[in-house]
Structures are given as structure tokens and as C-alpha cells.
Design a protein around this motif. Structure first.
Motif, PDB file in Angstrom:
ATOM      1  N   ILE A  21       0.843  -1.202   0.000  1.00  0.00           N
ATOM      2  CA  ILE A  21       0.000   0.000   0.000  1.00  0.00           C
ATOM      3  C   ILE A  21       0.875   1.247   0.000  1.00  0.00           C
ATOM      4  N   LEU A  22       1.873   1.271   0.864  1.00  0.00           N
ATOM      5  CA  LEU A  22       2.732   2.449   0.979  1.00  0.00           C
ATOM      6  C   LEU A  22       3.525   2.703  -0.300  1.00  0.00           C
ATOM      7  N   GLU A  23       3.901   1.631  -0.997  1.00  0.00           N
ATOM      8  CA  GLU A  23       4.692   1.776  -2.218  1.00  0.00           C
ATOM      9  C   GLU A  23       3.861   2.156  -3.439  1.00  0.00           C
ATOM     10  N   THR A  24       2.579   1.800  -3.439  1.00  0.00           N
ATOM     11  CA  THR A  24       1.784   2.008  -4.654  1.00  0.00           C
ATOM     12  C   THR A  24       0.728   3.096  -4.534  1.00  0.00           C
ATOM     13  N   ASP A  25       0.222   3.339  -3.330  1.00  0.00           N
ATOM     14  CA  ASP A  25      -0.838   4.329  -3.161  1.00  0.00           C
ATOM     15  C   ASP A  25      -0.234   5.694  -2.881  1.00  0.00           C
ATOM     16  N   GLU A  26      -0.684   6.700  -3.613  1.00  0.00           N
ATOM     17  CA  GLU A  26      -0.164   8.040  -3.357  1.00  0.00           C
ATOM     18  C   GLU A  26      -1.246   8.989  -2.886  1.00  0.00           C
ATOM     19  N   ASN A  27      -2.499   8.630  -3.020  1.00  0.00           N
ATOM     20  CA  ASN A  27      -3.574   9.544  -2.649  1.00  0.00           C
ATOM     21  C   ASN A  27      -4.012   9.369  -1.203  1.00  0.00           C
ATOM     22  N   VAL A  28      -4.474   8.189  -0.868  1.00  0.00           N
ATOM     23  CA  VAL A  28      -5.080   7.952   0.435  1.00  0.00           C
ATOM     24  C   VAL A  28      -4.041   7.969   1.546  1.00  0.00           C
ATOM     25  N   SER A  29      -2.969   7.198   1.402  1.00  0.00           N
ATOM     26  CA  SER A  29      -2.006   7.079   2.501  1.00  0.00           C
ATOM     27  C   SER A  29      -1.353   8.417   2.827  1.00  0.00           C
ATOM     28  N   ASN A  30      -0.975   9.203   1.826  1.00  0.00           N
ATOM     29  CA  ASN A  30      -0.367  10.518   2.095  1.00  0.00           C
ATOM     30  C   ASN A  30      -1.322  11.431   2.850  1.00  0.00           C
ATOM     31  N   TYR A  31      -2.574  11.439   2.439  1.00  0.00           N
ATOM     32  CA  TYR A  31      -3.577  12.274   3.098  1.00  0.00           C
ATOM     33  C   TYR A  31      -3.772  11.835   4.550  1.00  0.00           C
ATOM     34  N   VAL A  32      -3.902  10.532   4.750  1.00  0.00           N
ATOM     35  CA  VAL A  32      -4.120   9.979   6.088  1.00  0.00           C
ATOM     36  C   VAL A  32      -2.915  10.267   6.987  1.00  0.00           C
ATOM     37  N   PHE A  33      -1.703  10.102   6.462  1.00  0.00           N
ATOM     38  CA  PHE A  33      -0.496  10.384   7.250  1.00  0.00           C
ATOM     39  C   PHE A  33      -0.511  11.813   7.776  1.00  0.00           C
ATOM     40  N   LYS A  34      -0.863  12.746   6.909  1.00  0.00           N
ATOM     41  CA  LYS A  34      -0.877  14.155   7.321  1.00  0.00           C
ATOM     42  C   LYS A  34      -1.962  14.416   8.356  1.00  0.00           C
ATOM     43  N   LYS A  35      -3.139  13.869   8.124  1.00  0.00           N
ATOM     44  CA  LYS A  35      -4.263  14.100   9.031  1.00  0.00           C
ATOM     45  C   LYS A  35      -4.020  13.503  10.414  1.00  0.00           C
ATOM     46  N   LEU A  36      -3.398  12.346  10.462  1.00  0.00           N
ATOM     47  CA  LEU A  36      -3.185  11.662  11.742  1.00  0.00           C
ATOM     48  C   LEU A  36      -1.813  11.954  12.346  1.00  0.00           C
ATOM     49  N   ASN A  37      -1.029  12.799  11.668  1.00  0.00           N
ATOM     50  CA  ASN A  37       0.345  13.082  12.108  1.00  0.00           C
ATOM     51  C   ASN A  37       1.150  11.801  12.316  1.00  0.00           C
ATOM     52  N   VAL A  38       1.044  10.922  11.353  1.00  0.00           N
ATOM     53  CA  VAL A  38       1.742   9.638  11.403  1.00  0.00           C
ATOM     54  C   VAL A  38       3.222   9.853  11.139  1.00  0.00           C
ATOM     55  N   GLY A  39       4.064   9.231  11.940  1.00  0.00           N
ATOM     56  CA  GLY A  39       5.504   9.271  11.722  1.00  0.00           C
ATOM     57  C   GLY A  39       5.873   8.343  10.580  1.00  0.00           C
ATOM     58  N   GLU A  40       5.845   8.880   9.365  1.00  0.00           N
ATOM     59  CA  GLU A  40       6.036   8.063   8.158  1.00  0.00           C
ATOM     60  C   GLU A  40       7.408   7.396   8.110  1.00  0.00           C
ATOM     61  N   VAL A  41       8.444   8.113   8.502  1.00  0.00           N
ATOM     62  CA  VAL A  41       9.798   7.555   8.456  1.00  0.00           C
ATOM     63  C   VAL A  41       9.922   6.384   9.428  1.00  0.00           C
ATOM     64  N   ILE A  42       9.399   6.560  10.630  1.00  0.00           N
ATOM     65  CA  ILE A  42       9.438   5.484  11.620  1.00  0.00           C
ATOM     66  C   ILE A  42       8.609   4.307  11.143  1.00  0.00           C
ATOM     67  N   LEU A  43       7.416   4.595  10.612  1.00  0.00           N
ATOM     68  CA  LEU A  43       6.553   3.525  10.101  1.00  0.00           C
ATOM     69  C   LEU A  43       7.281   2.710   9.042  1.00  0.00           C
ATOM     70  N   THR A  44       7.884   3.390   8.087  1.00  0.00           N
ATOM     71  CA  THR A  44       8.564   2.704   6.984  1.00  0.00           C
ATOM     72  C   THR A  44       9.734   1.860   7.475  1.00  0.00           C
ATOM     73  N   SER A  45      10.546   2.407   8.361  1.00  0.00           N
ATOM     74  CA  SER A  45      11.725   1.657   8.820  1.00  0.00           C
ATOM     75  C   SER A  45      11.331   0.472   9.706  1.00  0.00           C
ATOM     76  N   LYS A  46      10.367   0.682  10.601  1.00  0.00           N
ATOM     77  CA  LYS A  46       9.920  -0.421  11.476  1.00  0.00           C
ATOM     78  C   LYS A  46       9.181  -1.480  10.670  1.00  0.00           C
ATOM     79  N   LEU A  47       8.438  -1.054   9.668  1.00  0.00           N
ATOM     80  CA  LEU A  47       7.738  -2.004   8.806  1.00  0.00           C
ATOM     81  C   LEU A  47       8.745  -2.862   8.051  1.00  0.00           C
ATOM     82  N   GLU A  48       9.822  -2.260   7.589  1.00  0.00           N
ATOM     83  CA  GLU A  48      10.873  -3.011   6.894  1.00  0.00           C
ATOM     84  C   GLU A  48      11.466  -4.071   7.827  1.00  0.00           C
ATOM     85  N   GLU A  49      11.669  -3.718   9.098  1.00  0.00           N
ATOM     86  CA  GLU A  49      12.172  -4.689  10.081  1.00  0.00           C
ATOM     87  C   GLU A  49      11.200  -5.856  10.250  1.00  0.00           C
TER      88      GLU A  49
END
Length: 186
Positions: A21-49
Motif C-alpha cells: 500500500i505504501l509503495e503504490t498508493d499516493e492519494n489515500v495514505s499521504n492524506y491519512v499520514f498528514k491528518k493523523l500526524n503519522v511518523g512516516e519515516v518510523i513507520l517505513t523503517s519499522k515495517l521493513e524490520e
């Protein structure tokens, strides 16, 4: 399946789904990240782990794990609750968040919560329902185009301002005179 296969992992787990989802979706996930103040960098690195921690097997056909199958079933429930016709990224995010596993815990740790996610989804959709397979691309499209126009305007204005200062003898002459006067008083 591609992410799992590229890492020689047989079971397609919720981490693979969220990563896709994070690699292919550019509309929903970006909007949601901003609205929820999601730590995108942390999410991506921890998800990779998490994804790298899944067992490695070579030569086997990928299959859906029981947890991923549960996520997909929950996504269908979310579809019915939101009265949509097709499963979309929003349904998958809600279902991933509701699942009791590492990915759900990670999502909660970086700022996702069900109420906030539902609110962001409703804002993003603006009252629309998912009635076709490409509904996400239509969300807030007028707003996106408005911001593109604003960005282009500021870029043009900035370029014109830089051109003016780069080609203005008045500005450089004035600054040189000021500097000369300043030097004489010191």
C-alpha cells in the motif's frame, strides 16, 4: 506477492500488504499520514524490520497467511459498513489496524487510531462512496489541482524575483553605497 517473493518469503503477511500500500498508493495514505500526524519515516523503517523478520523459504509458491486472510475478510466488513461497492485502500488500512499482530501495533504506535482514520477517510472522500476500482484517484482531485496551481504560481513568482535581483543594477549599486557609508563611520 511480489514483495514476499523478492524476499524469498512464502507466506504473504500483513506487513507485505501494508508495504505494498505504501509503495503504490499516493492519494489515500499521504492524506491519512498528514491528518493523523503519522511518523512516516518510523513507520517505513519499522515495517521493513517486520517484513525482514518473516521466515525465508525458496522455491515455494506464495500463499496468504491466516492473518492476511483475516485482514482481507475484515476489509470486506469495512466495505459493507461504509456502504461501498469495491474494496479500497481505506478498507485495507482499517482492517490492518484492527488485526492483532505486529503491523497493527506498529500502526498504533506511529499515530493510527480507528476514530481518527475514519474521520480522515470521510474528509478525504467528501461524501463519495467507492463505486469503481479507481475511486481513490478521484478523491479531493479539485483540491489537489488547486494546490498544484498555487505551487506553480509561487515557483513562477520566485523565479521572476530572482531574475529581478540578479539583473538589477539599482539593488547592487544601492547595497554597495550603503556598505561604503557604513565603512566610513567605523
Amino acid at each position: 506477492a511480489e514483495i514476499a517473493m523478492s524476499k524469498q518469503q512464502q507466506a504473504i503477511e500483513p506487513g507485505h500488504l501494508l508495504k505494498a500500500i505504501l509503495e503504490t498508493d499516493e492519494n489515500v495514505s499521504n492524506y491519512v499520514f498528514k491528518k493523523l500526524n503519522v511518523g512516516e519515516v518510523i513507520l517505513t523503517s519499522k515495517l521493513e524490520e517486520i517484513v525482514n523478520s518473516y521466515p525465508h523459504v525458496s522455491g515455494q509458491q506464495p500463499y496468504l497467511s491466516a492473518t492476511t486472510n483475516s485482514v482481507l475478510q475484515n476489509a470486506e466488513k469495512e466495505l459493507r459498513e461504509l456502504k461501498d461497492e469495491y474494496v479500497s485502500v481505506e478498507h485495507l488500512l482499517l482492517a490492518l489496524l484492527a488485526t492483532k499482530d505486529k503491523v497493527s501495533s506498529l500502526m498504533k504506535d506511529v499515530g493510527f487510531d480507528r476514530a481518527g482514520l475514519l474521520k480522515a477517510i470521510k474528509e478525504l472522500r467528501g461524501g463519495s462512496k467507492v463505486t469503481d476500482q479507481n475511486a481513490e484517484a478521484k478523491y479531493k482531485s479539485l483540491e489537489r489541482y488547486f494546490w498544484i496551481v498555487i505551487q506553480l504560481f509561487f515557483q513562477f513568482t520566485l523565479e521572476r524575483t530572482e531574475y529581478f535581483f540578479a539583473n538589477s543594477n539599482f539593488f547592487t549599486t544601492d547595497m554597495n553605497q550603503f556598505y561604503s557609508c557604513f565603512k566610513t563611520f567605523n
